[in-house]
Design a protein around this motif. Sequence first.
Motif, mmCIF file in Angstrom:
data_model
loop_
_atom_site.group_PDB
_atom_site.id
_atom_site.type_symbol
_atom_site.label_atom_id
_atom_site.label_comp_id
_atom_site.label_asym_id
_atom_site.label_seq_id
_atom_site.Cartn_x
_atom_site.Cartn_y
_atom_site.Cartn_z
ATOM 1 N N LYS A 147 -5.951 13.872 -3.711
ATOM 2 C CA LYS A 147 -4.656 14.546 -3.713
ATOM 3 C C LYS A 147 -4.128 14.770 -2.294
ATOM 4 C CE LYS A 147 -1.150 16.632 -5.634
ATOM 5 N NZ LYS A 147 -0.114 15.849 -6.345
ATOM 6 N N GLY A 148 -5.018 15.088 -1.351
ATOM 7 C CA GLY A 148 -4.576 15.404 0.010
ATOM 8 C C GLY A 148 -4.556 14.230 0.969
ATOM 9 N N SER A 189 0.828 -1.207 0.000
ATOM 10 C CA SER A 189 0.000 0.000 0.000
ATOM 11 C C SER A 189 0.863 1.257 0.000
ATOM 12 C CB SER A 189 -0.923 -0.006 1.213
ATOM 13 O OG SER A 189 -1.783 -1.127 1.188
ATOM 14 N N ALA A 190 1.996 1.205 0.712
ATOM 15 C CA ALA A 190 2.874 2.374 0.756
ATOM 16 C C ALA A 190 3.460 2.662 -0.622
ATOM 17 C CB ALA A 190 3.989 2.146 1.778
ATOM 18 N N LYS A 191 3.879 1.611 -1.335
ATOM 19 C CA LYS A 191 4.413 1.812 -2.690
ATOM 20 C C LYS A 191 3.335 2.320 -3.634
ATOM 21 C CE LYS A 191 8.155 -1.620 -2.742
ATOM 22 N NZ LYS A 191 8.641 -2.873 -3.404
ATOM 23 N N GLN A 223 -3.366 7.336 6.064
ATOM 24 C CA GLN A 223 -4.790 7.123 5.801
ATOM 25 C C GLN A 223 -4.994 6.061 4.720
ATOM 26 O OE1 GLN A 223 -5.617 11.309 4.874
ATOM 27 N NE2 GLN A 223 -7.266 11.263 6.398
ATOM 28 N N PHE A 224 -4.202 6.164 3.668
ATOM 29 C CA PHE A 224 -4.354 5.219 2.555
ATOM 30 C C PHE A 224 -3.992 3.802 2.980
ATOM 31 C CE2 PHE A 224 -2.607 3.122 -1.308
ATOM 32 C CZ PHE A 224 -3.784 3.071 -2.044
ATOM 33 N N VAL A 225 -2.889 3.642 3.694
ATOM 34 C CA VAL A 225 -2.484 2.317 4.152
ATOM 35 C C VAL A 225 -3.560 1.716 5.053
ATOM 36 C CG1 VAL A 225 -0.811 1.073 5.586
ATOM 37 C CG2 VAL A 225 -0.014 2.734 3.896
ATOM 38 N N LYS A 226 -4.153 2.527 5.910
ATOM 39 C CA LYS A 226 -5.219 2.044 6.792
ATOM 40 C C LYS A 226 -6.438 1.609 5.984
ATOM 41 C CE LYS A 226 -7.885 3.366 10.904
ATOM 42 N NZ LYS A 226 -9.237 3.106 10.375
#
Length: 347
Positions: A196-197, A150-152, A202-205
């Motif tokens: 964008k923000g 997810s981080a990549k 948040q995305f990984v979660k």
Amino acid sequence: MSSNLFYQLFESETSTYTYLIADPVTKEAALIDTVAETMDRDLNLVKELGLKLKYVLDTHIHADHITAAGEIRKRTDAKTAVSEEAKVNCVDIPLKDGQELTLGDKKIIALATPGHTDSCMSFVFDGKVFTGDALLIRGTGRTDFQQGSSAKLYDSIQNKLYTLPETTEVYPGHDYRGQTKSTIGLEMHYNPRIEKGTSKEQFVKTMSELKLAHPKKIHEAVPANLSCGVAKQQHVLHPVKNDGVPEVSAANVQKVLGRVRLIDVRRPEEFNAELGHIEGAELVTLGEPLMRFLEHSDRDEEIVFVCRSGGRSGQATMQSLQMGYKHTANMVGGMLYWNELKYPIIK
């Protein structure tokens, strides 16, 4: 003919989009993310439009369908291409980040966008970006298998795709809700997973909380796609046994390059020395490295072992048979005979 020659094609079982792009002047064309079941449809369209198919591109190693890339290469003069990170020996062009391919005077730019898998590439062409499973319409690809991260994926979207002009049209590898395209600007502002923000945390979660079943064809598709879509049961080796050791000639190996796995069991200092090595060969030295390789590899895979003269590779072949491998063989005469025949080498 239109100055913007482009077709979006659909395969309904896996909701996969295949794209045909071309330069209208030279009629050089490329297919992106082909599907085995719809290959004839796509090739018929290429023929009807009078196009010259130059490339068959895959955005990544697919887990939900089998690519038609290998079979299309057999039928046409097209070159296959996928990310070098996929480590697919049979591919013609292992793509690097930023590499350019040409259709006439137009350029296809390959962008490394890993995250869904390590081998994900997006292709920018003529104001469009073909994002595979990295960025979907109001969504993203999953990151829970095939070296997903997810981080990549966050970095790929925020630092690569979202830096493209906002008017760039987004064409994904799949859509499950009947949508056909978006734009970078729309995804930056309205993608519920990654605006964008959105922060990386948040995305990984968000991605960690998805509960998705694995694709139905994953166990069939991934191995086949690592062989350019050629199913492994379609064996191309026909070894002859010599004192119980299956053997194939250098000439036969040369004919099936890209369709079998080549394992060179010499020492590292020999691999790039005077005799060189065969393109696509993997260095796995006889001894402990080879034992580890055999313990963790596919026992149904077609493998040819290579060494300097055939002695060590014969030992490797016997070890593989003792460990349950079914389709391995020793290349008779090794690199000495390969060089005598003046076949290409890499030093």
